[in-house]
Design a protein around this motif. Structure first.
Motif, short mmCIF file in Angstrom:
data_model
loop_
_atom_site.label_atom_id
_atom_site.label_comp_id
_atom_site.label_asym_id
_atom_site.label_seq_id
_atom_site.Cartn_x
_atom_site.Cartn_y
_atom_site.Cartn_z
N LEU A 84 0.83 -1.21 0.00
CA LEU A 84 0.00 0.00 0.00
C LEU A 84 0.86 1.25 0.00
O LEU A 84 0.56 2.23 -0.70
CB LEU A 84 -0.94 -0.02 1.21
CG LEU A 84 -2.04 1.04 1.24
CD1 LEU A 84 -2.93 0.93 0.02
CD2 LEU A 84 -2.87 0.90 2.53
N ALA A 85 1.95 1.25 0.78
CA ALA A 85 2.83 2.42 0.81
C ALA A 85 3.51 2.62 -0.54
O ALA A 85 3.67 3.77 -1.00
CB ALA A 85 3.87 2.24 1.91
N GLY A 109 -0.65 -2.53 4.46
CA GLY A 109 -1.63 -3.38 3.79
C GLY A 109 -1.07 -4.06 2.56
O GLY A 109 -0.15 -3.56 1.91
N GLU A 110 -1.64 -5.20 2.26
CA GLU A 110 -1.35 -5.93 1.02
C GLU A 110 -2.39 -5.55 -0.01
O GLU A 110 -3.56 -5.29 0.33
CB GLU A 110 -1.39 -7.43 1.29
CG GLU A 110 -1.17 -8.28 0.05
CD GLU A 110 -1.32 -9.76 0.31
OE1 GLU A 110 -1.38 -10.53 -0.67
OE2 GLU A 110 -1.38 -10.15 1.49
N VAL A 117 -7.62 -3.73 -0.51
CA VAL A 117 -6.62 -3.62 0.55
C VAL A 117 -6.88 -4.74 1.56
O VAL A 117 -7.98 -4.86 2.09
CB VAL A 117 -6.68 -2.25 1.24
CG1 VAL A 117 -5.64 -2.16 2.36
CG2 VAL A 117 -6.47 -1.13 0.23
N ARG A 118 -5.84 -5.53 1.81
CA ARG A 118 -5.98 -6.69 2.69
C ARG A 118 -5.11 -6.52 3.92
O ARG A 118 -4.09 -5.84 3.88
CB ARG A 118 -5.59 -7.97 1.94
CG ARG A 118 -6.46 -8.25 0.72
CD ARG A 118 -5.89 -9.36 -0.12
NE ARG A 118 -6.71 -9.64 -1.29
CZ ARG A 118 -6.31 -10.36 -2.32
NH1 ARG A 118 -5.08 -10.87 -2.34
NH2 ARG A 118 -7.11 -10.56 -3.35
N SER A 119 -5.52 -7.21 4.98
CA SER A 119 -4.74 -7.18 6.21
C SER A 119 -3.47 -8.00 6.07
O SER A 119 -3.34 -8.83 5.16
CB SER A 119 -5.58 -7.70 7.37
OG SER A 119 -4.88 -7.60 8.59
N VAL A 120 -2.54 -7.79 6.98
CA VAL A 120 -1.26 -8.49 6.97
C VAL A 120 -0.98 -9.05 8.36
O VAL A 120 -1.62 -8.67 9.35
CB VAL A 120 -0.11 -7.56 6.53
CG1 VAL A 120 -0.26 -7.15 5.08
CG2 VAL A 120 -0.04 -6.33 7.43
#
Length: 507
Positions: A84-85, A109-110, A117-120
């Protein structure tokens, strides 16, 4: 067009988050996308995920040369947490986002190929490393990130939604609703244990003082039953301890509640667990082991004699220091490992030692089996008890003992007395603190001197016996003065295993 933009994120090393500055540079030339700064394979693959996510979100990907630097460049980065970054920094350098909108924010985030946007793994320690910034995460990670108490937490579901927010076209989305409280997990009750007064007493003392417990007895005597009920006697964790335990569980990818895990955890690894699985480590990434996952909780090792001796001896240092240091060629990590060790084993390979005409093992086989536990490891068990099968009449009558709630009340009161001494449990007291808080009567002093001179007690054993005696005083609500009566009970709780022919070096 600006040639450089930066965004802030974090990467996980062990159980600690480390702040990462993502620098994205564009220039003319053949189209390419390069990531430098010690990324691992999953991190290098971000070039494909980010490009697909940007295009799927209806944003532009101008042709040209793109170089991504992950600073500090000497720190290894792993996983997809930087996706995400990288994406927002690229959108800023291509003037699709205002660069000023990335200031004072961090992005964790992935990215999916569709822009989701998915959690990590490790959101809690990652967000904890970014407390001075507003943190942007996936919706499913929102409540975990909030537990780290950063300046602000925002949840976005897609890259397109984040781009609209950072471009001031829409406000930040509403946070996800609080999840419903999970149903209470049924805790086995201590009243299910019929008889076994000495074993129940040892379990209560172990919970009250944080003392390591070894139970030795034949199959079916109730050792596992007692161990499963010990964790229910422990009080809820303080915020600091809950944060420590939840950080480890988050870094290991375990499912977390909405917030901090306030109840002590019970871990029960199989006896085939490897050194890395029990102590921590690994090759590609250094992961916490079972002794760290049980931090501020209970680690139960059933069939202790079946664990490889080298694996068991690797726990000796963490049992003393409450921390394990793992060093690999890829780096070194320190994991918290202050846990309550409860172990159970049979007295011999067939398990029937002590029963008349039942044991099929020779004396040599029995001694060889018990020698799988080294003397230094046994010395770290403050409580070593023999568990015999309950009386048949007691089993048939079904007379139940004290329930967990009653015993847990006494344990909580004992823990409060320990907290007044500046520790979570008496097992953490130093020698100087024991002299201050638990002085010996002359009779107790003479008894200990005799045992030390006779080689029946080591220096560590002396310290631990005094800690157990202090816990006995706390459970009884008595003045913390170690008299002969408390000392005799503490010594009896420690010496029971010696009756089953434990090697002399371990006594």
């Amino acid at each position: 067009m600006p040639m450089l933009a930066t965004a802030t994120a974090a990467t996980l090393i062990g159980v600690d988050g480390h702040v990462i500055t993502v620098e994205v540079h564009t220039s003319s030339g053949l189209p390419s996308f390069t990531i430098v700064g010690l990324p691992d394979a999953a991190c290098r693959e971000a070039r494909d995920r980010v490009r697909a996510a940007v295009l799927s979100s209806g944003l532009k990907w101008p042709p040209g040369r793109v170089t991504v630097n992950l600073a500090p460049s000497g720190l290894r980065k792993g996983g997809a947490v930087l996706d995400l970054a990288i994406a927002v920094a690229y959108l800023a350098v291509t003037e699709q986002l205002p660069a000023a909108s990335l200031r004072d924010k961090a992005f964790l985030g992935e990215l999916g190929l569709d822009g989701a946007v998915r959690s990590v793994v490790g959101v809690l320690p990652l967000a904890d490393a970014l407390r001075d910034r507003a943190v942007v995460v996936a919706p499913e990670a929102y409540h975990v990130a909030r537990a780290a108490e950063p300046r602000e937490v925002y949840a976005v579901g897609t890259l397109a939604q984040l781009a609209d927010v950072l471009s001031n076209r829409v406000p930040w989305p509403d946070p996800p609703p609080d999840p419903p409280a999970p149903p209470p997990v049924p805790v086995p009750d201590l009243s299910d244990v019929v008889g076994q007064p000495s074993a129940r007493r040892a379990v209560e003392v172990a919970a009250a003082g944080g003392h390591h417990l070894l139970m030795l007895g034949p199959p079916g005597a109730g050792k596992t039953m007692l161990a499963r009920r010990l964790v229910g006697l422990l009080p809820e964790l303080s915020r600091q301890c809950a944060m420590e335990a939840t950080r480890v569980q988050s870094a290991a990818g375990l499912p977390l509640p909405a917030g901090l895990a306030t109840r002590p955890i019970l871990r029960m690894p199989h006896h085939t667990a490897t050194m890395a699985a029990l102590v921590g480590g690994g090759s590609a990434a250094i992961r916490p082991g079972e002794i760290s996952l049980a931090h501020r909780g209970v680690l139960f090792l059933d069939e202790l004699g079946e664990f490889p001796p080298t694996v068991l001896d690797a726990m000796r240092q963490p049992l003393e220091e409450g921390v394990v240091r793992v060093s690999r060629s890829s780096g070194a990590c320190s994991f918290p490992a202050r846990f309550l060790l409860v172990a159970a084993m049979n007295p011999c390979p067939c398990g029937q030692a002590g029963r008349p005409n039942s044991c099929r093992c020779s004396d040599v086989a029995r001694q060889r089996y018990l020698r799988r536990l080294s003397g230094p490891l046994l010395d770290r068990f403050d409580l070593r008890i023999q568990v015999q099968p309950p009386d048949p009449d007691q089993l048939l009558d079904g007379i139940r003992g004290e329930p967990t709630a009653v015993v847990a009340g006494r344990v909580a009161a004992a823990r409060e007395r320990a907290a007044s001494r500046g520790v979570e449990a008496n097992v953490e007291l130093t020698g100087t603190q024991l002299e201050q808080f638990a002085p010996l009567t002359p009779a107790a002093h003479a008894a200990l001197r005799e045992r030390l001179r006779g080689g029946l007690l080591s220096g560590r054993g002396l310290h631990r016996v005094r800690c157990v005696a202090l816990t006995l005083c706390d459970l009884a609500g008595h003045e913390p003065l170690i008299d002969a009566e408390r000392l005799d009970e503490a010594l009896a709780l420690r010496a029971s295993v010696g009756k089953l022919h434990v090697p002399a070096a371990a006594a």
